[in-house]
Every structure is written in structure tokens, then in C-alpha cells.
Enzyme design. Structure first.
Site, PDB file in Angstrom:
ATOM      1  N   ASP A 322       0.679 -29.085  10.799  1.00  0.00           N
ATOM      2  CA  ASP A 322       1.138 -30.288  10.109  1.00  0.00           C
ATOM      3  C   ASP A 322       1.710 -31.245  11.147  1.00  0.00           C
ATOM      4  OD1 ASP A 322       1.682 -30.841   6.913  1.00  0.00           O
ATOM      5  OD2 ASP A 322       3.000 -32.028   8.200  1.00  0.00           O
ATOM      6  N   SER A 323       1.730 -32.534  10.804  1.00  0.00           N
ATOM      7  CA  SER A 323       2.253 -33.541  11.731  1.00  0.00           C
ATOM      8  C   SER A 323       3.754 -33.746  11.577  1.00  0.00           C
ATOM      9  CB  SER A 323       1.535 -34.876  11.523  1.00  0.00           C
ATOM     10  OG  SER A 323       1.742 -35.350  10.197  1.00  0.00           O
ATOM     11  N   ASP A 370      -5.720 -29.502   3.039  1.00  0.00           N
ATOM     12  CA  ASP A 370      -4.945 -30.112   1.953  1.00  0.00           C
ATOM     13  C   ASP A 370      -4.279 -31.389   2.465  1.00  0.00           C
ATOM     14  OD1 ASP A 370      -3.734 -30.547  -0.466  1.00  0.00           O
ATOM     15  OD2 ASP A 370      -2.127 -29.083  -0.157  1.00  0.00           O
ATOM     16  N   CYS A 410      -6.144 -35.266  -3.152  1.00  0.00           N
ATOM     17  CA  CYS A 410      -5.175 -35.713  -4.160  1.00  0.00           C
ATOM     18  C   CYS A 410      -5.273 -37.216  -4.386  1.00  0.00           C
ATOM     19  CB  CYS A 410      -3.757 -35.317  -3.760  1.00  0.00           C
ATOM     20  SG  CYS A 410      -3.176 -36.061  -2.217  1.00  0.00           S
TER      21      CYS A 410
END
Length: 466
Positions: A322-323, A370, A410
Site C-alpha cells: 500500500d502507498s 483492491d 469500487c
């Protein structure tokens, strides 16, 4: 024969002693979505306002002709201008011919100018209506989730899907995370929170703590000042946003809850959405069924939902990427709390990380994607689909034949058909077959209103790549 009270009508009469309702009309042929009960009226769909009950098109460059001036003089004084609605005012929406359509709340500062709540002329927008809909929304959750699971997390109110546009409420154990996305609801904010607390208790999940928030992007789009944001945050209770994080603490900015039999923490102050991704809860559990014995890469892991579920299901190794440094700190805390030692977390940009692993000839038995929302508006859909294609092709490059791809979107403006067509294109370009094992949506506590297709936003595809 009398017409049905809910049918469109130009009769706007009101009882004696009451003022005429505030009204807005749609532009010609722009009323059809609202006849189908779509709740969002954009400013571009509303006709220019003029005299009460009508509209006029302002044109400062035009002047009345001599004949027009003579007609106006003969007609006598003009009616006073229509009263302009203010923030939070209840407004009647009419079609261009003056037929009644619906009733909503107005925000002059928002591009989403009017949110519709009532499609019956007999139903007022009042405290009783909101109390009733809040009770219905939480009762709806009991159709799919038993009330005895008090340590779990669930969405209690999902805005348009529960006919309360602009209000999102998640429950994490005994804490309510309340997010306002409509400025027109803020005048009712404390009342709405009290109604949610009462309904949650009535339906078997009493809550003691409340965190109330409005995010910066929403505040900007809805015209909410920083002072008003601070006021919204002051409605929180039982939460201290300055204390150190202690698992199980009753006074901290972190809440711990059961997430698929894992003990998970969410950051109430700085976390995305209302703190966690409850919409993916069922997908975390379902995807984990395919991960036993596999080496797994979880891209955009956030606080570790997919990664920790995979590790608990018996994955041999899990790497979460993740960032966000803060999200990864929370993910590692969650892994430690659940004694999951085969999972590690790394900070990187998702596109750069996949490219670098391809350059190093890395291989994984499963890749999970995701990413955050790529399309916040319809005009961004094409760019979003290109980004999804790039991300999925990079993931396919890391998978051997028989590998598992879990890929999500999403973006509400990206349809399920568009997302699947993107996968077709990705498979074609990589000359790989993608076989869908499951095509899923959000958890059952995130229902979809058929009149608002944007509420059907989450796509989760579990596939095998050959």
C-alpha cells in the site's frame, strides 16, 4: 374521478394560512430519472428560476420590444420574484410543465443541488420521516445478520440505498461511525445520531460511542466551512482523538472489532470512508478459501483485510502493498494482534510495485487487486478502465497457469459489464485465459437501490488465470 395523490399534478394549493411551498422545475425532458425515483437532481437539470411557479431565461443583452413593454404595462405590476431556497430548505420538484414529481432538500452550493427523499405528496420531509427510515434501515440488516454478533462490524445505513441520501453509518463493535455526505442534513445532525442510537439498541446492537465526521472532499463539494466541519466532529462522544492507541481501549481514536473472526482495528480519525472497508468483509472471507498453501500478493492492502484473511486461511506467504504509511502501520498491528507471522507489508505505489516485481521475474500463486476508486465522475470512466486494464495485466504477468486473480473495482460509474470487458481485453493482450470462478458484489449490509444504480458500485471477481 379524483386523481391518485401520488400522481403528477399541477395543483400546488396549500391549506389556508400556510405559505406556498418552494418549487423548482426541471428543464424540458430532464425529469424522467426522477419519475423513476432517482434521488439526485444536479444543477444542470434545473430550469432557470423566474416568477413564482415558473421560470424565465435570463439574458441581460436582450431588451423588451415596444410591443412587449406595451403588453407589460397593460398587464399591470409583475408578480414578485420567486423566493430563493436556502441550504436545507424543503423544495417541491416539478417537471417543466408544472407537474409535481417529488420533494427534497436543497443545497445552493452543491452541484448536486437537490436530494430527493419523498416521492409521495402525502409524506413530508420531517423528523418523523427520518426516524422511520433509520429504524427501517437497521431492521433491514437483521434480515441477513443476527443481532447477537455485537463485537462485529456492519453498515447500518447506506445513504441512497436506505432512502436517506447523504448519511452513512457503520457500526464497529459498540461504536457508531457516522459520516455526513450532504450539507442539507447537518441541521438535523444531532437528531439523526440520536435516532440511530435508539434504533441500534432496539434492534439488538446497542452502541455507547459515536464518531461523527465529514471528509474534506465532501466539505468542499457541499460548501461546508471548516467551522461547520468542527461542529460536526463535536457531535462525537466517548471517543478521545488524542490518546494513545490501546487495544480494547474505550477512549481512543482506534476501535477494535471482529472481522471474519479476526481482531481488526480501524482508525476513526484518519481512516478512509468511515474507517474500514465493511463492504469487502464477505469478499475477504470468500477469497481466502482459495489461498491455502499459496504465495499471495495483496495490492492496495489498506489495513490488511484480504491479506490477513489469506494468512489465516493457510497461505504460505502473504505480502501486502500500500502507498499509505499509516494504513500499513495499522495492518501490521492487526497482524501482530492475530499472531499471523507469515504476512509482511511494504510501502509502494501499486503500479510501480507490480512493474518492479515483473522486472525481477517474481511469481505468485495468487494476486489480489483492491485499488481505490479510479472514476469519480462519468467523464473519468475511460481513463479508469485503462488504469484497471494496466493493473490487471501487470498482475497477470506475475501469475503462473492456474494462478488465482482477485480483482476489484469500487468505481460506481464503471459498470460490471465494462469491468468484465476490461478483463477480456487484458486476457487478450496477455494471451491468457481468464476463467471467472465468482463474480461478487458487496456484503449484504450494503444493499442496492434499483432506482439509484450508482449504489451498485462494488465489483469483486475471483478468477483463475491459465
Amino acid at each position: 374521478m379524483n386523481s391518485h395523490p401520488d400522481q403528477p399534478s399541477s395543483d400546488l394549493s396549500t391549506p389556508a394560512g400556510q405559505s406556498q411551498p418552494l418549487t423548482l422545475r426541471t428543464k424540458p425532458n430532464r425529469h424522467f430519472p426522477f419519475l423513476s425515483r432517482h434521488p439526485w437532481v444536479l444543477a444542470t437539470a434545473i430550469a432557470d428560476r423566474g416568477k413564482k411557479g415558473g421560470e424565465r431565461r435570463a439574458d441581460a443583452s436582450s431588451k423588451p420590444s415596444a410591443g412587449e413593454r406595451e403588453f407589460v404595462a397593460a398587464a399591470g405590476p409583475a408578480d414578485p420574484p420567486a423566493e430563493t431556497p436556502e441550504l436545507g430548505d424543503a423544495v417541491e420538484l416539478l417537471d417543466h410543465d408544472g407537474n409535481w414529481i417529488a420533494r427534497g432538500l436543497y443545497n445552493p452550493a452543491s452541484r448536486l443541488r437537490l436530494r430527493l427523499y419523498s416521492f409521495s405528496r402525502n409524506e413530508a420531509i420531517d423528523d418523523a420521516m427520518f426516524a422511520r427510515r433509520i429504524d427501517e434501515a437497521i431492521g433491514r440488516r437483521r434480515l441477513t445478520t443476527p443481532s447477537n454478533l455485537r463485537e462485529t462490524g456492519e453498515r447500518l445505513i447506506f445513504s441512497e440505498s436506505d432512502r436517506i441520501s447523504g448519511l452513512i453509518v457503520d457500526r464497529y463493535a459498540d461504536c457508531l461511525s457516522v459520516q455526513f455526505t450532504a450539507a442539507a442534513l447537518l441541521s438535523r445532525g444531532p437528531l439523526l445520531i440520536e435516532q440511530v442510537l435508539q434504533a441500534a439498541s432496539k434492534h439488538g446492537t446497542p452502541c455507547q460511542r459515536v464518531i461523527s465526521r465529514i471528509d474534506a472532499a465532501t466539505a468542499r463539494h457541499e460548501g461546508v466551512t471548516s467551522g461547520r466541519v468542527a461542529e460536526v466532529e463535536s457531535w462525537s462522544r466517548g471517543i478521545s482523538l488524542d490518546q494513545a492507541v490501546v487495544p480494547g481501549s474505550q477512549e481512543s481514536d482506534t476501535v477494535w472489532y471482529q472481522h471474519n473472526e479476526l481482531k481488526m482495528a480501524i482508525d476513526l480519525r484518519d481512516g478512509q470512508k468511515t474507517g474500514g472497508y465493511l463492504d469487502q468483509q464477505a469478499n475477504h472471507a470468500e477469497a481466502a478459501r482459495y489461498m491455502e498453501g499459496r504465495r499471495v500478493l495483496d495490492i492496495c492492502t489498506y489495513t490488511g483485510g484480504f491479506a490477513l484473511a489469506a494468512a489465516r486461511a493457510g497461505a504460505s506467504e502473504v505480502i501486502g502493498v500500500d502507498s499509505s504509511e499509516k494504513a500499513l502501520e495499522m495492518a501490521q498491528r492487526n497482524a501482530t494482534e492475530n499472531s499471523l507471522t507469515q504476512v509482511s507489508f511494504q510501502r509502494a505505489d501499486c503500479f510501480d510495485d507490480l512493474k518492479a516485481r515483473r522486472a525481477e521475474n517474481e511469481s505468485f500463486d495468487a494476486v489480489i487487486l483492491d485499488p481505490p476508486r479510479f472514476a469519480g465522475a462519468r467523464r473519468q470512466v475511460d481513463a479508469a478502465l485503462r488504469a484497471y486494464a494496466r493493473l490487471n495485466m501487470s498482475a497477470i504477468d506475475l501469475l503462473p497457469p492456474g494462478g488465482i486473480l482477485v480483482t476489484c473495482s469500487c468505481s460506481g460509474h464503471v459498470s460490471r459489464a465494462d469491468f468484465l470487458n476490461m478483463l477480456v481485453d487484458a486476457g487478450r493482450k496477455r494471451q491468457r485465459d481468464i476463467i471467472i470462478l465468482q463474480s461478487r458484489g458487496p456484503s449484504p449490509d450494503h444493499p442496492c437501490a434499483v432506482s439509484c444504480p450508482e449504489s451498485d458500485y462494488l465489483k469483486c471477481v475471483i478468477a483463475q488465470v491459465q
